[in-house]
Design an enzyme around this catalytic site. Sequence first.
Site, PDB file in Angstrom:
ATOM      1  N   LYS A  66      43.402  34.377  39.496  1.00  0.00           N
ATOM      2  CA  LYS A  66      43.789  35.653  40.112  1.00  0.00           C
ATOM      3  C   LYS A  66      44.978  36.285  39.384  1.00  0.00           C
ATOM      4  O   LYS A  66      45.523  37.290  39.823  1.00  0.00           O
ATOM      5  CB  LYS A  66      44.126  35.441  41.592  1.00  0.00           C
ATOM      6  CG  LYS A  66      42.904  35.040  42.438  1.00  0.00           C
ATOM      7  CD  LYS A  66      43.233  35.098  43.898  1.00  0.00           C
ATOM      8  CE  LYS A  66      42.308  34.273  44.767  1.00  0.00           C
ATOM      9  NZ  LYS A  66      40.986  34.844  44.931  1.00  0.00           N
TER      10      LYS A  66
ATOM     11  N   ASP B 182      51.187  30.666  50.720  1.00  0.00           N
ATOM     12  CA  ASP B 182      49.952  30.870  49.966  1.00  0.00           C
ATOM     13  C   ASP B 182      50.174  32.100  49.088  1.00  0.00           C
ATOM     14  O   ASP B 182      50.181  33.236  49.580  1.00  0.00           O
ATOM     15  CB  ASP B 182      48.794  31.090  50.957  1.00  0.00           C
ATOM     16  CG  ASP B 182      47.497  31.475  50.266  1.00  0.00           C
ATOM     17  OD1 ASP B 182      47.526  31.779  49.060  1.00  0.00           O
ATOM     18  OD2 ASP B 182      46.458  31.493  50.954  1.00  0.00           O
TER      19      ASP B 182
ATOM     20  N   GLN C 222      47.346  35.713  46.343  1.00  0.00           N
ATOM     21  CA  GLN C 222      47.217  37.150  46.074  1.00  0.00           C
ATOM     22  C   GLN C 222      48.512  37.773  45.572  1.00  0.00           C
ATOM     23  O   GLN C 222      48.510  38.969  45.254  1.00  0.00           O
ATOM     24  CB  GLN C 222      46.757  37.891  47.352  1.00  0.00           C
ATOM     25  CG  GLN C 222      45.363  37.539  47.805  1.00  0.00           C
ATOM     26  CD  GLN C 222      44.273  37.936  46.802  1.00  0.00           C
ATOM     27  OE1 GLN C 222      44.494  38.719  45.893  1.00  0.00           O
ATOM     28  NE2 GLN C 222      43.091  37.376  46.986  1.00  0.00           N
TER      29      GLN C 222
ATOM     30  N   HIS D 195      43.642  33.081  54.992  1.00  0.00           N
ATOM     31  CA  HIS D 195      42.367  32.780  54.332  1.00  0.00           C
ATOM     32  C   HIS D 195      41.897  31.407  54.834  1.00  0.00           C
ATOM     33  O   HIS D 195      42.716  30.565  55.214  1.00  0.00           O
ATOM     34  CB  HIS D 195      42.644  32.722  52.823  1.00  0.00           C
ATOM     35  CG  HIS D 195      41.462  32.569  51.949  1.00  0.00           C
ATOM     36  ND1 HIS D 195      40.897  31.356  51.664  1.00  0.00           N
ATOM     37  CD2 HIS D 195      40.738  33.483  51.269  1.00  0.00           C
ATOM     38  CE1 HIS D 195      39.874  31.529  50.840  1.00  0.00           C
ATOM     39  NE2 HIS D 195      39.749  32.818  50.587  1.00  0.00           N
TER      40      HIS D 195
ATOM     41  N   CYS E   4      36.451  35.394  53.520  1.00  0.00           N
ATOM     42  CA  CYS E   4      37.012  34.094  53.932  1.00  0.00           C
ATOM     43  C   CYS E   4      38.157  34.301  54.927  1.00  0.00           C
ATOM     44  O   CYS E   4      39.179  33.600  54.886  1.00  0.00           O
ATOM     45  CB  CYS E   4      37.477  33.257  52.743  1.00  0.00           C
ATOM     46  SG  CYS E   4      36.161  32.850  51.606  1.00  0.00           S
TER      47      CYS E   4
HETATM   48  N1  C6P Z   1      40.422  34.819  47.955  1.00  0.00           N
HETATM   49  C1  C6P Z   1      39.008  36.775  47.786  1.00  0.00           C
HETATM   50  O1  C6P Z   1      38.048  37.405  47.330  1.00  0.00           O
HETATM   51  P1  C6P Z   1      40.963  29.855  45.399  1.00  0.00           P
HETATM   52  O2  C6P Z   1      39.529  30.063  45.762  1.00  0.00           O
HETATM   53  O3  C6P Z   1      41.435  28.454  45.684  1.00  0.00           O
HETATM   54  O4  C6P Z   1      41.300  30.326  44.020  1.00  0.00           O
HETATM   55  O5  C6P Z   1      41.815  30.826  46.356  1.00  0.00           O
HETATM   56  C2  C6P Z   1      41.666  30.742  47.744  1.00  0.00           C
HETATM   57  C3  C6P Z   1      42.476  31.797  48.413  1.00  0.00           C
HETATM   58  C4  C6P Z   1      43.558  31.421  49.180  1.00  0.00           C
HETATM   59  N2  C6P Z   1      44.346  32.328  49.778  1.00  0.00           N
HETATM   60  C5  C6P Z   1      44.110  33.644  49.674  1.00  0.00           C
HETATM   61  C6  C6P Z   1      45.045  34.613  50.336  1.00  0.00           C
HETATM   62  C7  C6P Z   1      43.020  34.092  48.925  1.00  0.00           C
HETATM   63  O6  C6P Z   1      42.792  35.399  48.826  1.00  0.00           O
HETATM   64  C8  C6P Z   1      42.170  33.142  48.293  1.00  0.00           C
HETATM   65  C9  C6P Z   1      40.937  33.584  47.551  1.00  0.00           C
HETATM   66  C10 C6P Z   1      39.286  35.398  47.256  1.00  0.00           C
HETATM   67  O7  C6P Z   1      39.748  37.232  48.656  1.00  0.00           O
HETATM   68  C11 C6P Z   1      38.055  34.536  47.289  1.00  0.00           C
HETATM   69  S1  C6P Z   1      37.502  34.249  48.938  1.00  0.00           S
END
Ligand code: C6P
Length: 418
Positions: free
Chosen positions: A237, A211, A214, A133, A375
Amino acid sequence: MTANPVSPQRPPAALESLRADFPVLDQTVNGRPLIYFDNAATTQKPLAVLAALDHYYRRDNANVHRGIHELSNRATAAYEAARARTAAFLNARSTEEIVFTRGTTEAINLVANTWGNAQLKAGDRILLTEMEHHSNIVPWQLLAQRTGAQLVYLPVTGDDGLLDLGRLDELLVPGVKLFAFTHVSNTLGTINPVAELCERARQLGIVTLVDAAQSAGHLPLDVQAIGCDFLALSGHKLCGPTGIGALYGRKERLEAMPPWQGGGDMIASVDFFESRWNTVPHKFEAGTPDIAGAIGLAAAMDYLDAVGRERIAQHDRELVAHAVEQLSRVNGLRLFGPRTGRAGVVSFLLNEVHAHDLVTVADQFGVALRGGHHCNQPLMKKLGVMSTARASFYFYNTRAEVDQFVAVLREIQKFFAQ
Ligand code: C6P
C-alpha cells in the site's frame, strides 16, 4: 545498485510528472485511458521498486543469515539495510524494533498470538473501534475465544465517520489491556488522532496498537511521536511489493513476548526437546523471509521520501477535497466519511444502484474502483448498508481524473435511471 529515478536532489516537479515512473498507469482499459482509483486496495509500483527487485534477483539472490559466501553476504546486508530503512521511515529507536511480516494482517496476528496469549486472561478487555478492518478485529476475536477476554468497541458517529471520542472516558478504563485502532479508515477516509489516543491509553498503562495500513504511504509517520507500543503496515500500500510488511514494536515489549512461529533463524540453539530463541527481531522471523520483498519495500520508502511524504499528504488533501466537492453536486449520491480533514478515500452510494453494478460499469469506462464491504462488515452494519463504492487516490492521480470519474458517475446514473 540502480539509481533511484526520484533522487532527493531532484527539484520538486509537479507530482503529475511522476506518472512516468509508473508504467502500469500508461494503458487503456476497455478502450479508455486507465483511471486507477483503487489505491487503498494496493498502490502501483514505480520503476525504482521494479529495478530493486530485478537487481536483487539478477545479481545478489541467496539466502540470508546462513551462508558466508559473497552472494549470501550481499543478500543479508541488503535485507538488514531494508530493516534499517524501515526503522528510519518510522523513526523507530532501533532496527531491533522492526519485524518483517507478510503485511498488516500478519503483523496484527503476530501480536495477538504472542503478546496476547501471554498477557490476556479471562475478563480482560480489548478495546477496538467500529471502523476497524477485519484484520484488526478477527485476530482479537480469536484471542478472546482462547483467553476469555472481552471485546469492546468505541463507536463511530454515523455517516460522517468520526470516532465518538466523547465515549472514551467510559470505555478506555482500567481492565482494558489493549487499545487497537486504525490510523486511517479504509472505507471512511477518517484520520484518527493516534497520538492523542495513545497518550490517553498510556496514562492508564494500556498497550496500544496502531493499524497504519492506510496511512504509512500517505502521511509522515513517527512512532516515537505517536507513542504507540505496536504499529502494523503493508508494503504493497506504499508502492512496495505484495507479501511484505512490518510490525514495529517497542523493544522491551518484543523482548518480553514469546515467539510465534517456530523454525530456522528464530533460534539461538536447538536440542532434541528444547530450544533457545534468537534475539529480537529475529525471534519472530522463522524460516526464509521475503528477502526480495524487503529490498523492494526499502526502495519504495526511498522513493516516497524523495517525493516527500508531507507533499503526498498535501496532494491527498487537495484531491479529496476536490472530489468531495464534485461528488456533493451529484444528486442522489450518499457520501460517507468526514466532509473535511480526511484521507484520499471516498466511499459513496448512488441512488439505488448496487455498488458492484456501479463498479462493473465504471470499469467499462476505464475507471478502477472498489465495491463491497471493504473488509469492514461491522462498520457496514453500523452504517446500515451492505456495501459501498469506493474511490481511493494516490499522488499520481490528478484533478482531471477526478473530473472524468465524476462525469462517468453521471453517465452511470443516467444508464440506471432508464
Ligand atoms: N485493506 C482495502 O481494499 P493487508 O491485506 O494485510 O495488506 O492489509 C489489511 C488491512 C488492514 N487494515 C486496513 C485499515 C486496511 O485497509 C487493510 C487492507 C484493503 O481496503 C484490502 S481489504
